[in-house]
Design a protein around this motif. Sequence first.
Motif, PDB file in Angstrom:
ATOM      1  N   PHE A 291      35.272  39.378  41.954  1.00 28.02           N
ATOM      2  CA  PHE A 291      36.645  39.590  42.428  1.00 28.02           C
ATOM      3  C   PHE A 291      36.810  40.981  43.017  1.00 28.02           C
ATOM      4  CE2 PHE A 291      40.785  41.501  41.422  1.00 28.02           C
ATOM      5  CZ  PHE A 291      41.619  40.693  42.182  1.00 28.02           C
ATOM      6  N   HIS A 292      36.287  42.002  42.334  1.00 25.59           N
ATOM      7  CA  HIS A 292      36.470  43.371  42.812  1.00 25.59           C
ATOM      8  C   HIS A 292      35.636  43.660  44.056  1.00 25.59           C
ATOM      9  CE1 HIS A 292      38.340  43.956  38.843  1.00 25.59           C
ATOM     10  NE2 HIS A 292      38.943  44.966  39.412  1.00 25.59           N
ATOM     11  N   ILE A 293      34.497  43.019  44.185  1.00 23.08           N
ATOM     12  CA  ILE A 293      33.687  43.207  45.402  1.00 23.08           C
ATOM     13  C   ILE A 293      34.332  42.518  46.589  1.00 23.08           C
ATOM     14  CG2 ILE A 293      31.482  42.663  46.515  1.00 23.08           C
ATOM     15  CD1 ILE A 293      30.143  42.977  43.789  1.00 23.08           C
ATOM     16  N   GLU A 294      34.767  41.297  46.402  1.00 24.02           N
ATOM     17  CA  GLU A 294      35.266  40.492  47.515  1.00 24.02           C
ATOM     18  C   GLU A 294      36.527  41.050  48.146  1.00 24.02           C
ATOM     19  OE1 GLU A 294      35.626  36.481  46.068  1.00 24.02           O
ATOM     20  OE2 GLU A 294      33.632  35.959  46.840  1.00 24.02           O
TER      21      GLU A 294
ATOM     22  N   PRO B 263      32.313  36.667  28.065  1.00 17.90           N
ATOM     23  CA  PRO B 263      31.371  35.613  28.445  1.00 17.90           C
ATOM     24  C   PRO B 263      30.742  35.906  29.807  1.00 17.90           C
ATOM     25  CG  PRO B 263      33.371  34.650  27.554  1.00 17.90           C
ATOM     26  CD  PRO B 263      33.633  36.117  27.693  1.00 17.90           C
ATOM     27  N   PRO B 264      29.434  35.615  29.977  1.00 18.72           N
ATOM     28  CA  PRO B 264      28.738  35.945  31.231  1.00 18.72           C
ATOM     29  C   PRO B 264      29.439  35.448  32.491  1.00 18.72           C
ATOM     30  CG  PRO B 264      27.158  35.278  29.572  1.00 18.72           C
ATOM     31  CD  PRO B 264      28.512  35.057  28.975  1.00 18.72           C
ATOM     32  N   ALA B 265      29.910  34.202  32.483  1.00 20.77           N
ATOM     33  CA  ALA B 265      30.571  33.664  33.678  1.00 20.77           C
ATOM     34  C   ALA B 265      31.835  34.447  34.003  1.00 20.77           C
ATOM     35  CB  ALA B 265      30.902  32.188  33.476  1.00 20.77           C
ATOM     36  N   GLN B 266      32.559  34.846  32.964  1.00 20.73           N
ATOM     37  CA  GLN B 266      33.782  35.619  33.153  1.00 20.73           C
ATOM     38  C   GLN B 266      33.456  37.025  33.653  1.00 20.73           C
ATOM     39  OE1 GLN B 266      36.185  34.856  29.816  1.00 20.73           O
ATOM     40  NE2 GLN B 266      38.037  35.791  30.624  1.00 20.73           N
ATOM     41  N   LEU B 267      32.366  37.586  33.161  1.00 20.24           N
ATOM     42  CA  LEU B 267      31.943  38.921  33.584  1.00 20.24           C
ATOM     43  C   LEU B 267      31.548  38.907  35.063  1.00 20.24           C
ATOM     44  CD1 LEU B 267      31.719  41.587  31.990  1.00 20.24           C
ATOM     45  CD2 LEU B 267      29.273  41.139  31.772  1.00 20.24           C
ATOM     46  N   ARG B 268      30.803  37.873  35.458  1.00 16.75           N
ATOM     47  CA  ARG B 268      30.409  37.768  36.866  1.00 16.75           C
ATOM     48  C   ARG B 268      31.629  37.557  37.769  1.00 16.75           C
ATOM     49  NH1 ARG B 268      25.665  35.181  34.590  1.00 16.75           N
ATOM     50  NH2 ARG B 268      26.751  33.187  34.500  1.00 16.75           N
ATOM     51  N   ALA B 269      32.563  36.732  37.318  1.00 18.96           N
ATOM     52  CA  ALA B 269      33.769  36.487  38.113  1.00 18.96           C
ATOM     53  C   ALA B 269      34.577  37.772  38.285  1.00 18.96           C
ATOM     54  CB  ALA B 269      34.618  35.413  37.449  1.00 18.96           C
TER      55      ALA B 269
END
Length: 236
Positions: free
Chosen positions: A192-195, A182-188
């Motif tokens: 997470f990996h960037i932050e 799901p798009p929201a899960q993909l963005r999250a």
Amino acid sequence: VRLLTEMRRAREIRFEWISDSTRWMRRPDTYNCLEDALFAASQTYRRSLWSSADSYIEVWLEKEALAGVLTPVTEAWDVPLLVTRGYPSLSFLYSAASAIASQSKTAYIYYLGDRDPSGEDIPRVVEREIRAFVPDVELYFSRIAVTPEQIKHWNLPTRPTKSTDSRSQNFVGESTEVDAIPPAQLRALVKFHIEQHLCHEELDRLERVEKLERETLERVAWSFKYPGHPIGINED
């Protein structure tokens, strides 16, 4: 394609929901006057988030169609998003490697792609070629989607693996598209990996400096629009 065309013409699906990123209109940015350019700069100005960081981050994506899903995250965090569109060309890989080398920092690449025979092979090729072009760079390459664990824990839909794929003989199990997340899960996931590479104290400082510099640009723009008036007074 035919049904989507009919539904868009009937306004049952909005045209804005589907994009064609393979065709471009090329036109330079122009302005009516200097103050318009300054106002535009004050709205778009951003401080480089990673200039003082110890690491350099990139997100790589197999499918062009999902670029619009991830750009809200990658743009917000000032991280390049590179789309391979299947197997990337050698020229694309060389340009990407040159950009990584120019940073003179530890580099982290986070890759998202399908779990199918070719989707498993593409990141191996990307990592191998990038490492060959920049052997002196400390590089960490991570495939963050789609993984077998995600398929299991997120209950992602699968499809039969295409027997026509020349790499299917060495692939076990069914295939899963990265689109299945799901798009929201993909963005999250990407966020997470960037932050984890961000220093939040430094981020707060940069945001304060950026806000002050935006205000400076806006005051200069107003001084051109209303010469002789005190800088910073909004005549509206």
